[in-house]
Write an enzyme that holds these catalytic residues in place. Sequence first.
Site, PDB file in Angstrom:
ATOM      1  N   HIS B 139      36.295  72.660  69.006  1.00  0.00           N
ATOM      2  CA  HIS B 139      36.900  71.325  69.173  1.00  0.00           C
ATOM      3  C   HIS B 139      38.108  71.160  68.248  1.00  0.00           C
ATOM      4  O   HIS B 139      39.207  70.799  68.692  1.00  0.00           O
ATOM      5  CB  HIS B 139      35.854  70.265  68.860  1.00  0.00           C
ATOM      6  CG  HIS B 139      36.370  68.853  68.894  1.00  0.00           C
ATOM      7  ND1 HIS B 139      36.181  68.002  69.956  1.00  0.00           N
ATOM      8  CD2 HIS B 139      37.090  68.139  67.979  1.00  0.00           C
ATOM      9  CE1 HIS B 139      36.744  66.824  69.700  1.00  0.00           C
ATOM     10  NE2 HIS B 139      37.321  66.885  68.491  1.00  0.00           N
ATOM     11  N   GLU B 140      37.924  71.467  66.979  1.00  0.00           N
ATOM     12  CA  GLU B 140      39.011  71.246  66.014  1.00  0.00           C
ATOM     13  C   GLU B 140      40.181  72.195  66.280  1.00  0.00           C
ATOM     14  O   GLU B 140      41.353  71.819  66.151  1.00  0.00           O
ATOM     15  CB  GLU B 140      38.499  71.411  64.582  1.00  0.00           C
ATOM     16  CG  GLU B 140      37.363  70.471  64.203  1.00  0.00           C
ATOM     17  CD  GLU B 140      37.711  68.991  64.371  1.00  0.00           C
ATOM     18  OE1 GLU B 140      38.919  68.640  64.303  1.00  0.00           O
ATOM     19  OE2 GLU B 140      36.783  68.186  64.641  1.00  0.00           O
ATOM     20  N   HIS B 143      42.342  70.717  68.723  1.00  0.00           N
ATOM     21  CA  HIS B 143      43.296  69.767  68.133  1.00  0.00           C
ATOM     22  C   HIS B 143      44.493  70.512  67.562  1.00  0.00           C
ATOM     23  O   HIS B 143      45.645  70.142  67.784  1.00  0.00           O
ATOM     24  CB  HIS B 143      42.632  68.962  67.013  1.00  0.00           C
ATOM     25  CG  HIS B 143      41.776  67.832  67.488  1.00  0.00           C
ATOM     26  ND1 HIS B 143      42.175  66.944  68.481  1.00  0.00           N
ATOM     27  CD2 HIS B 143      40.531  67.451  67.132  1.00  0.00           C
ATOM     28  CE1 HIS B 143      41.221  66.053  68.692  1.00  0.00           C
ATOM     29  NE2 HIS B 143      40.197  66.339  67.895  1.00  0.00           N
ATOM     30  N   HIS B 149      41.785  63.915  71.966  1.00  0.00           N
ATOM     31  CA  HIS B 149      40.432  63.627  72.461  1.00  0.00           C
ATOM     32  C   HIS B 149      40.493  63.219  73.929  1.00  0.00           C
ATOM     33  O   HIS B 149      41.496  62.714  74.406  1.00  0.00           O
ATOM     34  CB  HIS B 149      39.810  62.475  71.658  1.00  0.00           C
ATOM     35  CG  HIS B 149      39.315  62.908  70.319  1.00  0.00           C
ATOM     36  ND1 HIS B 149      39.237  62.079  69.224  1.00  0.00           N
ATOM     37  CD2 HIS B 149      38.897  64.120  69.881  1.00  0.00           C
ATOM     38  CE1 HIS B 149      38.767  62.733  68.191  1.00  0.00           C
ATOM     39  NE2 HIS B 149      38.548  63.991  68.555  1.00  0.00           N
TER      40      HIS B 149
END
Lengths: 142, 425
Positions: B139-140, B143, B149
């Site tokens: 997930h990170e 980013h 998101h």
Amino acid sequence: ETLFHGRDHSDLEPSLLRQAQPIADLRAAQGFLAKYGWTAAPRPGDPGPRAFAEAVRAFQSANRLPATGALDAATLRVMNRPRCGVPDPRGASGFQGVPRPRGVPDPQGAFDPRGVPDPRGNPGLRSDRDPRVPQPPPARAR
Amino acid sequence: AKRFLQLLRPLVGREEASGDSGATRAFSKRTLKWRLVGEGYSSQLSAGEQRYIFRLAFRMWSEVTPLDFEEDLTSPGAQIDIKLGFGRGRHLGCPRVFDGSGQEFAHAWRLGDVHFDEDEHFTPPASDTGISLLRVAVHEIGHVLGLPHTYRTGSVMQPNYIPQGPAFELDWSDRKAVQKLYGPCEGSFDTAFDWIRKERNQYGEVMVRFSTYFFRKSWYWLYENRNNRTRYGDPIQIPIGWHGIPAQNIDAFVHIWTWRRDERYFFKGNQYWWYDSDKDQAHTEDEQGNRYPKLISEGFPGIPSPLDTAFYDRRKRLIYFFKGSLVFAFDVERNQVLNSYPKKIIDVFPAIASQNHPFRNIDSAYYSYAHNSIFFFKGNAYWKVVNDKDKQHNSWLPSNGLFPKESTSGKWFDVCDVHTSTLSM
């Protein structure tokens, strides 16, 4: 250190002292919504109950909760769930390291690549039931 | 002070390809270096586990993007594109303080720093307790690559942690979102083929299945046609899946499949290998004790080597061998090249649209059971050969004609290389 006994550290006991403050009241919820980009940070004397309700409504609909605008138990539960610290796109405050240049529009809509079709219906694929034609094997996990 | 100066690090190599989605491309180079910083190791998992999980997280993104990720433990910090670390409260010089266990568990900075809250209970992928470090890392990293998101169900970029089985993967939409920033994965193949398997179903009937494989350099992918993606975890090194054949740069594969014969051959250089599909390994000798690999010139008289590619036409019982601008038709029954060959490829496989033709040096010729068609791969494109169905719809089409070229990545999705250091995971 965080206490554990097993060789594989699987019995870790989180320290009770270092727990995140649960979000259980109006002020904490205002802080949460500001922190994750749903509203501007509340300032003393801010006449914003309407803005706060609107932000709660937006947060509720994004999380598929009844968008009442009221700070109910279900909304607080979602606010307390583990999550990433990066703000959500709606009203993101440019936290991601580089402040957004002035005049650049906020990415209002939650990012949703619906426009990208998933062409499962690949032309030419035979039905599974035709034994004369070789069939692909079932997919397997990693 | 050091960290503050890094924040001012010029955005060299970082561009913005803004879209309406709030996603912005963060890197313009293709190989990115990462490091779990020395002062940022967690005490909850072993160092090896932490680095393996991060290597796997980066690998999962490299399997769906034209980006490669390489762990770098030695270069100066300023040359590391993505730095990861664990910390609690005020940590690693970061202005955003963690809140203790619960709620915020990690965050990412656009300039490539990823921090994990050490007060959270991060666990390895196989564990069903705590918070999966792999999932949070993926997930990170999303980013850091520029993805925001989304609340779309199934996306790895949902802000809230969703406990899930260990087998989470990047779905179609997450892949297309990141490829919108960095482009699709392109590239040709050394060889491509559908591997036929014969199995008996519960009624004892013989079922014939096929699996699609793409080979490039020293690795290969299984392509799952029904899922429009490669197998999760591919590519894999050739020797791991195929035994006794060259470990890289295969020129061609041919499957001679008739009522009496079922022979599969790999070609490289001036040699060829006969592959035993039952034992899943290359034969070391033939029935007379002659050793494999053999010379192509002996096994296939009149065929030059090294080859560009080859495929077997089951209906005509001919192997078409390609080299340069020529094609050779080899009769497998009489074991010789047809008299009128070799010919120019363009004479045997004419262009339907003038001048829209590979002409020479075809990378791979591939018969696909999924599409019931032959494809010629060259560079990032393919040409489809006219098949019976095409002829029924348009009788004017020339036999074996080539339709205009199309992008390979538009038909076979997400066939992506990974950094060679992460091939064996």
